[in-house]
Design a protein around this motif. Sequence first.
Motif, short mmCIF file in Angstrom:
data_model
loop_
_atom_site.label_atom_id
_atom_site.label_comp_id
_atom_site.label_asym_id
_atom_site.label_seq_id
_atom_site.Cartn_x
_atom_site.Cartn_y
_atom_site.Cartn_z
N THR A 132 0.86 -1.18 0.00
CA THR A 132 0.00 0.00 0.00
C THR A 132 0.90 1.23 0.00
O THR A 132 1.81 1.34 0.83
CB THR A 132 -0.93 0.03 1.22
N ALA A 133 0.67 2.12 -0.94
CA ALA A 133 1.42 3.37 -1.03
C ALA A 133 0.47 4.52 -0.72
O ALA A 133 -0.65 4.58 -1.22
CB ALA A 133 1.99 3.55 -2.43
N TYR A 134 0.95 5.43 0.12
CA TYR A 134 0.22 6.65 0.44
C TYR A 134 1.01 7.78 -0.20
O TYR A 134 2.18 7.99 0.14
CB TYR A 134 0.13 6.83 1.96
N ILE A 135 0.40 8.47 -1.16
CA ILE A 135 1.13 9.52 -1.86
C ILE A 135 0.42 10.86 -1.73
O ILE A 135 -0.80 10.93 -1.74
CB ILE A 135 1.35 9.18 -3.36
N VAL A 136 1.22 11.90 -1.56
CA VAL A 136 0.69 13.26 -1.53
C VAL A 136 0.60 13.73 -2.97
O VAL A 136 1.61 13.79 -3.67
CB VAL A 136 1.60 14.19 -0.70
N GLY A 137 -0.61 14.00 -3.42
CA GLY A 137 -0.81 14.50 -4.77
C GLY A 137 -1.00 13.39 -5.78
O GLY A 137 -0.06 12.67 -6.11
N VAL A 138 -2.22 13.28 -6.27
CA VAL A 138 -2.53 12.25 -7.25
C VAL A 138 -1.69 12.43 -8.52
O VAL A 138 -1.42 11.46 -9.24
CB VAL A 138 -4.05 12.21 -7.55
N GLU A 139 -1.19 13.63 -8.76
CA GLU A 139 -0.33 13.87 -9.93
C GLU A 139 1.00 13.11 -9.83
O GLU A 139 1.70 12.94 -10.82
CB GLU A 139 -0.07 15.37 -10.14
N ASN A 140 1.34 12.63 -8.62
CA ASN A 140 2.58 11.87 -8.42
C ASN A 140 2.41 10.38 -8.73
O ASN A 140 3.38 9.64 -8.70
CB ASN A 140 3.09 12.04 -6.99
N TRP A 141 1.20 9.96 -9.01
CA TRP A 141 0.93 8.54 -9.26
C TRP A 141 1.80 7.99 -10.39
O TRP A 141 2.42 6.92 -10.23
CB TRP A 141 -0.55 8.36 -9.57
N PRO A 142 1.90 8.64 -11.55
CA PRO A 142 2.74 8.08 -12.62
C PRO A 142 4.22 7.92 -12.21
O PRO A 142 4.86 6.93 -12.55
CB PRO A 142 2.60 9.08 -13.77
N ALA A 143 4.76 8.89 -11.48
CA ALA A 143 6.16 8.79 -11.03
C ALA A 143 6.32 7.64 -10.05
O ALA A 143 7.34 6.93 -10.06
CB ALA A 143 6.61 10.10 -10.39
N PHE A 144 5.31 7.42 -9.18
CA PHE A 144 5.37 6.28 -8.28
C PHE A 144 5.36 4.99 -9.07
O PHE A 144 6.14 4.07 -8.83
CB PHE A 144 4.21 6.29 -7.28
N ASN A 145 4.46 4.89 -10.04
CA ASN A 145 4.36 3.67 -10.83
C ASN A 145 5.68 3.38 -11.56
O ASN A 145 6.10 2.23 -11.64
CB ASN A 145 3.21 3.78 -11.82
N THR A 146 6.34 4.42 -12.06
CA THR A 146 7.63 4.24 -12.74
C THR A 146 8.68 3.68 -11.79
O THR A 146 9.38 2.72 -12.11
CB THR A 146 8.10 5.59 -13.34
N ALA A 147 8.81 4.28 -10.60
CA ALA A 147 9.79 3.80 -9.61
C ALA A 147 9.46 2.39 -9.15
O ALA A 147 10.34 1.53 -9.04
CB ALA A 147 9.85 4.75 -8.42
N PHE A 148 8.19 2.14 -8.88
CA PHE A 148 7.74 0.83 -8.39
C PHE A 148 8.04 -0.25 -9.41
O PHE A 148 8.61 -1.30 -9.09
CB PHE A 148 6.23 0.90 -8.09
N SER A 149 7.68 -0.01 -10.67
CA SER A 149 7.88 -1.03 -11.70
C SER A 149 9.38 -1.24 -11.97
O SER A 149 9.80 -2.36 -12.24
CB SER A 149 7.13 -0.69 -12.98
N ALA A 150 10.19 -0.20 -11.88
CA ALA A 150 11.63 -0.34 -12.08
C ALA A 150 12.25 -1.24 -11.01
O ALA A 150 13.12 -2.06 -11.30
CB ALA A 150 12.31 1.02 -12.08
N LEU A 151 11.81 -1.10 -9.76
CA LEU A 151 12.40 -1.87 -8.67
C LEU A 151 11.77 -3.25 -8.49
O LEU A 151 12.42 -4.16 -7.97
CB LEU A 151 12.33 -1.07 -7.37
N PHE A 152 10.53 -3.43 -8.91
CA PHE A 152 9.89 -4.74 -8.79
C PHE A 152 10.04 -5.58 -10.05
O PHE A 152 9.76 -6.78 -10.03
CB PHE A 152 8.41 -4.60 -8.40
#
Length: 134
Positions: A78-98
């Motif tokens: 579960t990820a808690y992010i400030v600002g829904v606009e950060n969702w794509p950047a989270f997805n990029t980092a998450f997919s790179a590391l997983f």
Amino acid sequence: MTLSPVTTDQAPQPLGHYQQGIRAAGLVHVSGQLPIRPGEAPGCVPRAFPEQATLVVQNFLAIVAAAGGRREDVVKVTAYIVGVENWPAFNTAFSALFGEHRPARSVVPVPELHHGYLIELDGVAIDKSAPPRR
């Protein structure tokens, strides 16, 4: 049921009354991680969201590794992010590391997080040290 803590110096030390992770019933439950480098004081270095996202996933995976696991053992995040606009950047980092591994995942937009960070991550992994269940 026996609970045992999981600790590592490869992830930030707890900032409150909790463990980095807990082994229980064949699972490793990882507490919420902030994007803090191990040994760094909370909130001391402002970072852009992409760097925070990468660091928080690395911290999470360091605790999984301390329990003897790998990214492929992660079941739910579960990820808690400030600002829904950060969702794509989270997805990029998450997919790179997983990589190819795709655990169950929730992303929850929130108005703010402790110490001014922009992301927090918690989750559950399989405890490879647990005896097999029948």
